[in-house]
Design a protein around this motif. Sequence first.
Motif, mmCIF file in Angstrom:
data_model
loop_
_atom_site.group_PDB
_atom_site.id
_atom_site.type_symbol
_atom_site.label_atom_id
_atom_site.label_comp_id
_atom_site.label_asym_id
_atom_site.label_seq_id
_atom_site.Cartn_x
_atom_site.Cartn_y
_atom_site.Cartn_z
ATOM 1 N N PHE A 191 11.479 -6.469 -2.037
ATOM 2 C CA PHE A 191 11.555 -5.474 -0.753
ATOM 3 C C PHE A 191 12.101 -5.701 0.541
ATOM 4 N N GLY A 192 12.914 -7.366 0.418
ATOM 5 C CA GLY A 192 13.428 -7.594 1.474
ATOM 6 C C GLY A 192 12.267 -7.493 2.787
ATOM 7 N N LEU A 193 11.709 -8.417 2.294
ATOM 8 C CA LEU A 193 10.578 -8.306 3.570
ATOM 9 C C LEU A 193 10.756 -10.192 4.459
ATOM 10 N N THR A 194 10.055 -10.026 5.554
ATOM 11 C CA THR A 194 10.269 -11.208 5.933
ATOM 12 C C THR A 194 8.857 -11.559 6.374
ATOM 13 N N PRO A 195 8.292 -12.527 6.151
ATOM 14 C CA PRO A 195 6.794 -12.660 6.060
ATOM 15 C C PRO A 195 5.471 -12.258 6.673
ATOM 16 N N GLU A 196 6.527 -12.225 8.171
ATOM 17 C CA GLU A 196 5.539 -11.349 8.892
ATOM 18 C C GLU A 196 5.741 -9.875 8.388
ATOM 19 N N LYS A 197 6.251 -9.455 8.217
ATOM 20 C CA LYS A 197 6.415 -7.850 8.184
ATOM 21 C C LYS A 197 5.065 -7.583 6.498
ATOM 22 N N ALA A 198 5.817 -8.876 5.691
ATOM 23 C CA ALA A 198 4.612 -8.890 4.200
ATOM 24 C C ALA A 198 3.327 -9.319 5.053
ATOM 25 N N ALA A 199 3.166 -9.527 5.854
ATOM 26 C CA ALA A 199 1.417 -9.952 6.167
ATOM 27 C C ALA A 199 1.415 -8.315 7.183
ATOM 28 N N ALA A 200 1.948 -7.874 8.245
ATOM 29 C CA ALA A 200 1.541 -6.515 8.105
ATOM 30 C C ALA A 200 1.604 -5.860 7.771
ATOM 31 N N THR A 201 2.392 -5.245 6.835
ATOM 32 C CA THR A 201 2.167 -4.456 6.144
ATOM 33 C C THR A 201 1.042 -4.233 4.138
ATOM 34 N N LYS A 202 0.437 -5.864 4.412
ATOM 35 C CA LYS A 202 0.299 -6.321 2.769
ATOM 36 C C LYS A 202 -1.144 -5.207 2.306
ATOM 37 N N VAL A 203 -1.898 -4.418 3.262
ATOM 38 C CA VAL A 203 -2.794 -3.700 3.042
ATOM 39 C C VAL A 203 -2.377 -2.101 2.897
ATOM 40 N N MET A 204 -1.161 -1.866 3.212
ATOM 41 C CA MET A 204 -0.636 -0.889 3.078
ATOM 42 C C MET A 204 -0.042 -0.564 1.470
ATOM 43 N N ALA A 205 0.389 -1.736 1.672
ATOM 44 C CA ALA A 205 1.753 -1.638 0.216
ATOM 45 C C ALA A 205 0.539 -1.617 -1.165
ATOM 46 N N ALA A 206 -0.808 -2.656 -1.011
ATOM 47 C CA ALA A 206 -1.950 -2.908 -1.904
ATOM 48 C C ALA A 206 -2.360 -1.011 -2.405
ATOM 49 N N ASN A 207 -2.420 0.001 -1.318
ATOM 50 C CA ASN A 207 -3.190 0.999 -1.360
ATOM 51 C C ASN A 207 -1.696 2.214 -2.247
ATOM 52 N N GLN A 208 -0.587 1.049 -1.298
ATOM 53 C CA GLN A 208 0.835 1.750 -2.244
ATOM 54 C C GLN A 208 0.460 1.314 -3.897
ATOM 55 N N GLY A 209 0.407 0.043 -4.633
ATOM 56 C CA GLY A 209 0.633 0.228 -5.464
ATOM 57 C C GLY A 209 -0.782 0.514 -6.451
ATOM 58 N N LEU A 210 -1.422 0.802 -5.806
ATOM 59 C CA LEU A 210 -2.649 1.313 -6.416
ATOM 60 C C LEU A 210 -2.287 3.026 -6.822
ATOM 61 N N TYR A 211 -1.841 3.702 -6.428
ATOM 62 C CA TYR A 211 -1.040 4.411 -6.609
ATOM 63 C C TYR A 211 -0.078 4.746 -7.360
ATOM 64 N N ASN A 212 0.692 3.847 -7.558
ATOM 65 C CA ASN A 212 1.714 3.955 -8.769
ATOM 66 C C ASN A 212 0.995 3.367 -9.900
ATOM 67 N N GLY A 213 -0.550 2.564 -10.116
ATOM 68 C CA GLY A 213 -0.603 2.190 -11.128
ATOM 69 C C GLY A 213 -1.593 3.720 -11.090
ATOM 70 N N PHE A 214 -2.283 4.452 -11.179
ATOM 71 C CA PHE A 214 -2.303 5.657 -11.026
ATOM 72 C C PHE A 214 -1.467 6.317 -11.576
ATOM 73 N N LEU A 215 0.132 6.272 -11.292
ATOM 74 C CA LEU A 215 0.988 7.547 -11.773
ATOM 75 C C LEU A 215 1.186 6.071 -13.449
ATOM 76 N N ALA A 216 1.360 5.397 -13.497
ATOM 77 C CA ALA A 216 1.458 4.355 -14.558
ATOM 78 C C ALA A 216 -0.139 5.004 -16.093
ATOM 79 N N ALA A 217 -1.087 4.979 -15.562
ATOM 80 C CA ALA A 217 -2.247 5.478 -16.184
ATOM 81 C C ALA A 217 -2.400 7.048 -16.667
ATOM 82 N N GLY A 218 -1.964 8.017 -15.655
ATOM 83 C CA GLY A 218 -1.344 9.235 -16.330
ATOM 84 C C GLY A 218 -0.497 9.474 -17.226
ATOM 85 N N LEU A 219 0.569 8.853 -16.746
ATOM 86 C CA LEU A 219 1.684 8.787 -18.198
ATOM 87 C C LEU A 219 1.215 7.644 -19.348
ATOM 88 N N LEU A 220 0.330 6.933 -19.726
ATOM 89 C CA LEU A 220 0.037 6.153 -20.837
ATOM 90 C C LEU A 220 -0.985 7.532 -21.109
#
Length: 116
Positions: free
Chosen positions: A36-65
């Motif tokens: 994702f082209g992140l710096t360590p600082e940017k990754a740390a600051a957005t980690k919780v947001m990204a985890a939420n986004q990842g969960l939604y991607n999991g829901f998309l995968a679950a629906g497709l499967l």
Amino acid sequence: MIHVACVVVALVALEHLYFLVLEMFLWDKPMGMKAFGLTPEKAAATKVMAANQGLYNGFLAAGLLWGGFRGDTDVQLFFLGCVLVAGIFGAMTVSRKIFFIQGLPAAIGMALILTQ
């Protein structure tokens, strides 16, 4: 053609499981930061947001499967449509590359299902 559509739907689902892993577990690790082209600082600051986004991607995968295992093309079309919209939105707001990675495979899957 039905088998090709099943393979494409499965690949889109696997792609979103990969996004889940990248966003929920590897966001602040070298592999995630590189993807994702992140710096360590940017990754740390957005980690919780990204985890939420990842969960939604999991829901998309679950629906497709789920749609694939049931052989329910309406469910598959719904979730592929969600992926397509997300790909278009990502292309408009973040990077055009997102459309080709996410949106185009979903559109191809939809076209294959609709032409059966």
